[in-house]
Design an enzyme around this catalytic site. Structure first.
Site, PDB file in Angstrom:
ATOM      1  N   GLY A 152       0.738  -0.968   0.251  1.00 23.03           N
ATOM      2  CA  GLY A 152      -0.068   0.054   0.006  1.00 23.03           C
ATOM      3  C   GLY A 152       0.857   1.305  -0.308  1.00 23.03           C
ATOM      4  CD  GLU A 162       0.044  -9.521   2.149  1.00 20.94           C
ATOM      5  OE1 GLU A 162      -0.858  -8.478   1.078  1.00 20.94           O
ATOM      6  OE2 GLU A 162       0.228 -10.543   2.028  1.00 20.94           O
ATOM      7  N   PRO A 163       4.558  -5.278  -0.558  1.00 21.21           N
ATOM      8  CG  PRO A 163       6.734  -4.826  -0.962  1.00 21.21           C
ATOM      9  CD  PRO A 163       5.963  -5.948   0.261  1.00 21.21           C
ATOM     10  NE  ARG A 169      -2.174   3.220 -11.398  1.00 20.26           N
ATOM     11  CZ  ARG A 169      -1.843   3.739 -10.833  1.00 20.26           C
ATOM     12  NH1 ARG A 169      -1.422   5.224 -11.538  1.00 20.26           N
ATOM     13  NH2 ARG A 169      -2.807   4.753 -10.007  1.00 20.26           N
ATOM     14  CE1 TYR A 209      -8.280   1.577  -9.767  1.00 19.14           C
ATOM     15  CE2 TYR A 209      -6.229   2.387 -11.139  1.00 19.14           C
ATOM     16  CZ  TYR A 209      -7.325   1.680 -10.393  1.00 19.14           C
ATOM     17  OH  TYR A 209      -6.786   0.052 -11.120  1.00 19.14           O
ATOM     18  CB  CYS A 240     -13.784   3.784 -30.669  1.00 13.29           C
ATOM     19  SG  CYS A 240     -12.328   4.062 -32.148  1.00 13.29           S
TER      20      CYS A 240
HETATM   21  N1  LLP Z   1      -1.500  -6.849  -1.037  1.00 14.64           N
HETATM   22  C1  LLP Z   1      -2.672  -7.514  -1.246  1.00 14.64           C
HETATM   23  C2  LLP Z   1      -3.512  -7.711  -0.671  1.00 14.64           C
HETATM   24  C3  LLP Z   1      -3.569  -6.466  -2.143  1.00 14.64           C
HETATM   25  O1  LLP Z   1      -4.579  -6.431  -3.120  1.00 14.64           O
HETATM   26  C4  LLP Z   1      -2.376  -4.907  -3.240  1.00 14.64           C
HETATM   27  C5  LLP Z   1      -3.068  -5.142  -3.649  1.00 14.64           C
HETATM   28  C6  LLP Z   1      -0.844  -5.397  -2.579  1.00 14.64           C
HETATM   29  C7  LLP Z   1      -0.542  -6.348  -1.307  1.00 14.64           C
HETATM   30  C8  LLP Z   1       0.313  -4.371  -3.397  1.00 14.64           C
HETATM   31  O2  LLP Z   1      -0.329  -3.522  -2.756  1.00 14.64           O
HETATM   32  P1  LLP Z   1       0.635  -2.221  -3.265  1.00 14.64           P
HETATM   33  O3  LLP Z   1       2.025  -1.716  -2.187  1.00 14.64           O
HETATM   34  O4  LLP Z   1       0.840  -2.211  -4.930  1.00 14.64           O
HETATM   35  O5  LLP Z   1      -0.384  -1.008  -3.170  1.00 14.64           O
HETATM   36  N2  LLP Z   1      -4.856  -1.385  -9.774  1.00 14.64           N
HETATM   37  C9  LLP Z   1      -4.469  -0.098  -8.228  1.00 14.64           C
HETATM   38  C10 LLP Z   1      -3.427  -0.998  -7.121  1.00 14.64           C
HETATM   39  C11 LLP Z   1      -4.499  -1.773  -7.038  1.00 14.64           C
HETATM   40  C12 LLP Z   1      -4.112  -2.574  -5.418  1.00 14.64           C
HETATM   41  C13 LLP Z   1      -4.485  -3.675  -5.789  1.00 14.64           C
HETATM   42  N3  LLP Z   1      -4.111  -4.085  -4.066  1.00 14.64           N
HETATM   43  C14 LLP Z   1      -3.875   1.007  -9.606  1.00 14.64           C
HETATM   44  O6  LLP Z   1      -3.106   0.954 -10.182  1.00 14.64           O
HETATM   45  O7  LLP Z   1      -3.632   2.209  -8.760  1.00 14.64           O
END
Ligand code: LLP
Length: 417
Positions: free
Chosen positions: A240, A275-276, A314, A318, A345
């Site tokens: 996150g 979990e990055p 993206r 978003y 399109c």
């Molecule tokens: N762990 C779990 C259970 C997750 O669902 C996610 C992301 C992560 C770790 C990794 O999160 P991060 O470190 O990447 O923030 N498609 C969206 C982002 C969706 C994230 C989904 N889950 C975007 O393009 O912003």
């Protein structure tokens, strides 16, 4: 880590390799990654944890190219997966099953069976029925599944609603107030071993406070579990951490983020897992695209590029911002307000709105911060072959995924008999 260098005559370079040379050799649109930037992000995580017992689990969904997975596996990274497809990818890349955790709200029977077969480190269980299914399948296979429950702490991650996951109205995890009861149930079920607690509250977080709040909730649960005789070995605090997409954004550094987690743990000994995804690869990649046309209309000036929402969704999905930079410095003309759009399109097919640019047809543009959730969310919409992917290592560029061909587009389709 500075991914892009403006090398005067050569224009923008990834590490020491000019983007213009990559466009020439591999065509556009093309994702280009810096190996050094990925290595650097992983090392920042590892150094921030230091001697603290930890496990870094790269979230494969951010970018699942097997060259990136192998690079991370070779450095000792573990992996957070959410599907059987991601499991197959990380195994193909040489990941140790003992460093794989399986997240996701909808794990199918076959996905669970395969994960049991290879012996992954932990299942992050997201509901009571999933717990029952996992127990039955593990018991039937004569295996013991390590589990943690993904707890929904009801904390506001203060991010885009589509990527916030830790509020009670979200589909993710088990409400924190019912988690203890479900752990008690897990204790009774065959084929399960409780090893941890899991939590992930959202993505692109730009403050540390929500992480600290979620951790406090999780620790309160751990204390309640201990009082009940359930000891855990690890806390998985999810991913996150946000990255910088625009100059005026100041997300916490990896070191600050890890300090928040380690500090919040106090003197508890259990292992921390993270979990990055985005913070590992997001700023390690650009989407290289070429201008097809410049189209002034009475209202606006459209810069139509050869990358589209099928390559990078993206902005459309978003309203996300990605900086857009010309690869070569312009020698004539002036900047003007432009709408950078793709050939798809849909009016939602934009890469960047209201950008000051001085560009002409056939110029190359680098769409920045595209290493995470770019290629992995791409599609074939409008029957567009998916882009090539290239990894730069020093002054060398390696193709790590071929551009799809037109034949690939309907290779799996068939006529009625
Ligand atoms: N762990 C779990 C259970 C997750 O669902 C996610 C992301 C992560 C770790 C990794 O999160 P991060 O470190 O990447 O923030 N498609 C969206 C982002 C969706 C994230 C989904 N889950 C975007 O393009 O912003």
């Amino acid at each position: 880590m500075n991914l892009l260098i403006d090398d005067g005559n050569l224009g923008l370079c990834v590490e020491q390799h000019p983007l213009s040379a990559i466009a020439e050799r591999f065509g556009t649109p093309c994702y280009v990654y810096s190996k050094a930037a990925i290595v650097d992000a992983f090392e920042q995580y590892r150094n921030a944890f230091g001697d603290r017992d930890h496990l870094i689990l790269y979230a494969v969904k951010a970018n699942s190219n097997i060259a990136i997975l192998k690079l991370l596996a070779d450095m000792g990274s573990g992996f957070d997966i959410v599907s059987g497809g991601e499991l197959a990818r990380v195994l193909a890349a040489g990941a140790a099953p003992s460093k794989i955790v399986f997240s996701g709200v909808g794990k199918s029977v076959s996905e669970i069976q395969r994960a049991l077969e290879v012996g992954i480190h932990c299942f992050n269980v997201e509901s009571a029925p999933e717990l029952e299914r996992l127990s039955q399948l593990a018991h039937a296979a004569g295996k013991t599944a390590n589990i943690s429950l993904r707890v929904n702490p009801d904390v506001d991650a203060k991010t885009h609603p589509y990527i916030s996951t830790g509020l009670r109205q979200d589909k993710f995890g088990v409400p924190h107030e019912s988690a203890l009861d479900l752990y008690r149930r897990a204790r009774e079920l065959p084929g399960l071993r409780i090893t941890g607690i899991d939590c992930h509250i959202g993505s692109q977080l730009t403050q540390t406070a929500p992480f600290a709040a979620a951790l406090a909730r999780v620790l309160a649960l751990a204390d309640a579990m201990r009082a009940d005789g359930i000891e855990i070995e690890h806390l998985d605090l999810g991913g996150g951490l946000g990255i910088r997409y625009q100059a005026e954004e100041h997300p916490p550094s990896i070191a600050d983020y890890v300090r928040t987690l380690v500090g919040g743990m106090g003197n508890r000994a259990c292992r921390i897992m993270v979990e990055p995804g985005r913070s590992m690869v997001g700023n390690a990649g650009v989407l290289l695209t070429r201008v097809e046309y410049v189209k002034p209309t009475p209202d606006r000036c459209f810069v139509i590029v050869d990358a589209a929402m099928n390559d990078l969704v993206r902005p459309a999905l978003y309203d996300a911002w990605h900086d857009i930079r010309p690869v070569m410095r312009a020698t004539a003309g002036e900047e003007r307000l432009c709408q950078v759009v793709g050939p798809v399109c849909e009016s939602g097919d934009f890469i960047g709105r209201d950008r000051m640019l001085n560009v002409a047809a056939s110029d190359l543009l680098a769409v920045m911060s595209a290493g995470a959730y770019g290629m992995s969310m791409s599609s074939n919409y409008n029957s567009r072959p998916r882009a090539a992917e290239v990894m730069v290592d020093g002054d060398r560029a390696h193709l790590i995924r071929e551009r799809e061909t037109i034949d690939d587009l309907f290779a799996h389709e068939s006529f009625l008999p």
